[in-house]
Design a protein around this motif. Structure first.
Motif, PDB file in Angstrom:
ATOM      1  N   CYS A 127     -16.995  43.435 -16.919  1.00  9.52           N
ATOM      2  CA  CYS A 127     -18.016  43.490 -15.877  1.00  9.52           C
ATOM      3  C   CYS A 127     -18.576  42.077 -15.710  1.00  9.52           C
ATOM      4  O   CYS A 127     -18.776  41.360 -16.697  1.00  9.52           O
ATOM      5  N   PHE A 128     -18.867  41.705 -14.463  1.00  7.92           N
ATOM      6  CA  PHE A 128     -19.359  40.364 -14.161  1.00  7.92           C
ATOM      7  C   PHE A 128     -20.757  40.452 -13.572  1.00  7.92           C
ATOM      8  O   PHE A 128     -21.072  41.381 -12.811  1.00  7.92           O
ATOM      9  N   TYR A 129     -21.589  39.471 -13.912  1.00  7.37           N
ATOM     10  CA  TYR A 129     -22.988  39.451 -13.507  1.00  7.37           C
ATOM     11  C   TYR A 129     -23.352  38.080 -12.972  1.00  7.37           C
ATOM     12  O   TYR A 129     -22.973  37.058 -13.545  1.00  7.37           O
ATOM     13  N   GLN A 130     -24.086  38.084 -11.861  1.00  9.55           N
ATOM     14  CA  GLN A 130     -24.459  36.812 -11.254  1.00  9.55           C
ATOM     15  C   GLN A 130     -25.962  36.710 -11.049  1.00  9.55           C
ATOM     16  O   GLN A 130     -26.639  37.724 -10.889  1.00  9.55           O
ATOM     17  N   PRO A 131     -26.465  35.479 -11.040  1.00 10.29           N
ATOM     18  CA  PRO A 131     -27.889  35.263 -10.796  1.00 10.29           C
ATOM     19  C   PRO A 131     -28.176  35.388  -9.301  1.00 10.29           C
ATOM     20  O   PRO A 131     -27.267  35.508  -8.484  1.00 10.29           O
ATOM     21  N   THR A 132     -29.428  35.309  -8.942  1.00 12.34           N
ATOM     22  CA  THR A 132     -29.795  35.262  -7.524  1.00 12.34           C
ATOM     23  C   THR A 132     -29.693  33.817  -7.039  1.00 12.34           C
ATOM     24  O   THR A 132     -29.721  32.870  -7.844  1.00 12.34           O
ATOM     25  N   ARG A 133     -29.593  33.669  -5.738  1.00 11.65           N
ATOM     26  CA  ARG A 133     -29.579  32.315  -5.151  1.00 11.65           C
ATOM     27  C   ARG A 133     -30.892  31.588  -5.433  1.00 11.65           C
ATOM     28  O   ARG A 133     -30.905  30.379  -5.578  1.00 11.65           O
ATOM     29  N   THR A 134     -31.967  32.332  -5.548  1.00  9.58           N
ATOM     30  CA  THR A 134     -33.268  31.727  -5.846  1.00  9.58           C
ATOM     31  C   THR A 134     -33.291  31.186  -7.278  1.00  9.58           C
ATOM     32  O   THR A 134     -33.784  30.082  -7.517  1.00  9.58           O
ATOM     33  N   ASP A 135     -32.759  31.960  -8.227  1.00 13.67           N
ATOM     34  CA  ASP A 135     -32.762  31.535  -9.627  1.00 13.67           C
ATOM     35  C   ASP A 135     -31.811  30.376  -9.896  1.00 13.67           C
ATOM     36  O   ASP A 135     -32.099  29.518 -10.726  1.00 13.67           O
ATOM     37  N   CYS A 136     -30.665  30.367  -9.243  1.00 17.03           N
ATOM     38  CA  CYS A 136     -29.619  29.377  -9.532  1.00 17.03           C
ATOM     39  C   CYS A 136     -28.928  28.914  -8.248  1.00 17.03           C
ATOM     40  O   CYS A 136     -27.733  29.203  -8.027  1.00 17.03           O
ATOM     41  N   PRO A 137     -29.604  28.170  -7.397  1.00 16.95           N
ATOM     42  CA  PRO A 137     -29.015  27.805  -6.108  1.00 16.95           C
ATOM     43  C   PRO A 137     -27.727  26.977  -6.221  1.00 16.95           C
ATOM     44  O   PRO A 137     -26.828  27.130  -5.389  1.00 16.95           O
ATOM     45  N   THR A 138     -27.606  26.131  -7.214  1.00 14.65           N
ATOM     46  CA  THR A 138     -26.415  25.266  -7.291  1.00 14.65           C
ATOM     47  C   THR A 138     -25.136  26.024  -7.625  1.00 14.65           C
ATOM     48  O   THR A 138     -24.044  25.541  -7.360  1.00 14.65           O
ATOM     49  N   VAL A 139     -25.259  27.224  -8.199  1.00 18.42           N
ATOM     50  CA  VAL A 139     -24.073  28.030  -8.477  1.00 18.42           C
ATOM     51  C   VAL A 139     -23.391  28.432  -7.175  1.00 18.42           C
ATOM     52  O   VAL A 139     -22.173  28.583  -7.113  1.00 18.42           O
ATOM     53  N   PHE A 140     -24.167  28.549  -6.113  1.00 19.86           N
ATOM     54  CA  PHE A 140     -23.656  29.052  -4.839  1.00 19.86           C
ATOM     55  C   PHE A 140     -23.172  27.947  -3.903  1.00 19.86           C
ATOM     56  O   PHE A 140     -22.962  28.189  -2.722  1.00 19.86           O
ATOM     57  N   GLN A 141     -22.984  26.748  -4.436  1.00 20.21           N
ATOM     58  CA  GLN A 141     -22.453  25.699  -3.568  1.00 20.21           C
ATOM     59  C   GLN A 141     -21.018  26.025  -3.203  1.00 20.21           C
ATOM     60  O   GLN A 141     -20.413  26.928  -3.763  1.00 20.21           O
ATOM     61  N   SER A 142     -20.463  25.289  -2.299  1.00 21.71           N
ATOM     62  CA  SER A 142     -19.150  25.621  -1.738  1.00 21.71           C
ATOM     63  C   SER A 142     -18.033  25.661  -2.785  1.00 21.71           C
ATOM     64  O   SER A 142     -18.122  25.056  -3.844  1.00 21.71           O
ATOM     65  N   GLY A 143     -17.012  26.372  -2.459  1.00 17.51           N
ATOM     66  CA  GLY A 143     -15.807  26.513  -3.265  1.00 17.51           C
ATOM     67  C   GLY A 143     -14.815  27.315  -2.457  1.00 17.51           C
ATOM     68  O   GLY A 143     -15.139  27.869  -1.414  1.00 17.51           O
ATOM     69  N   LEU A 144     -13.600  27.354  -2.894  1.00 17.16           N
ATOM     70  CA  LEU A 144     -12.549  28.088  -2.189  1.00 17.16           C
ATOM     71  C   LEU A 144     -12.515  29.518  -2.682  1.00 17.16           C
ATOM     72  O   LEU A 144     -12.428  29.755  -3.879  1.00 17.16           O
ATOM     73  N   GLN A 145     -12.590  30.486  -1.799  1.00 20.63           N
ATOM     74  CA  GLN A 145     -12.512  31.888  -2.184  1.00 20.63           C
ATOM     75  C   GLN A 145     -11.052  32.300  -2.349  1.00 20.63           C
ATOM     76  O   GLN A 145     -10.195  31.819  -1.636  1.00 20.63           O
ATOM     77  N   GLY A 146     -10.826  33.233  -3.268  1.00 18.60           N
ATOM     78  CA  GLY A 146      -9.493  33.812  -3.437  1.00 18.60           C
ATOM     79  C   GLY A 146      -8.596  32.958  -4.127  1.00 18.60           C
ATOM     80  O   GLY A 146      -7.828  32.638  -4.709  1.00 18.60           O
TER      81      GLY A 146
END
Length: 146
Positions: A127-146
């Motif tokens: 199972c995978f768990y992610q933070p919110t964009r508010t808590d960790c904005p830099t995690v959501f920077q660009s990247g290639l999906q798939g």
């Protein structure tokens, strides 16, 4: 452009971690572990403040990876694992680990939250768990999906 700074030794370290944590879940599962690792370096938030390198992420204590305690982790990375490590460092993101910073293998279903983090999905037994964009904005920077 890579999402995080790295050198060749850190690519090897990440590749070894990916294999040791998820070889039984195939290439996709290993890349998801890589996503989690890269996100922890990107994050500078929550449990991962002041983690600035792959080496710091892999050996973080407390909060690091159990695989570092096993002999299998210390075997040389294979070319396929090195290629996958480079892909995740360069921004390849695999759902449900795209923005995740945690994963674990429950005995049953995935809880909707784990340490107050939202479940982003399951792949095979993890199972995978992610933070919110508010808590960790830099995690959501660009990247290639798939």
């Amino acid at each position: 452009m890579p999402l995080i700074k790295h050198n060749e030794e850190e690519v090897k370290l990440l590749a070894r971690l990916m294999r040791a944590e998820a070889e039984g879940e195939g290439n996709q599962g290993m890349m998801m572990v890589g996503n989690v690792g890269v996100n922890r370096v990107l994050g500078d938030c929550l449990d991962f403040k002041n983690i600035r390198s792959i080496k710091q992420m892999v050996y973080q204590s407390p909060g690091g990876f159990e695989a570092t305690q096993k002999g299998y982790f210390y075997q040389r990375a294979r070319s396929n694992e090195l290629d996958m490590a480079r892909k995740v460092i360069n921004g390849r993101r695999i759902h449900p680990a795209s923005f995740s910073m945690w994963f674990f293998k429950p005995a049953g279903n995935c809880p909707s939250k784990w340490y107050n983090q939202a479940n982003s999905g399951r792949f095979k037994s993890h199972c995978f768990y992610q933070p919110t964009r508010t808590d960790c904005p830099t995690v959501f920077q660009s990247g290639l999906q798939g």
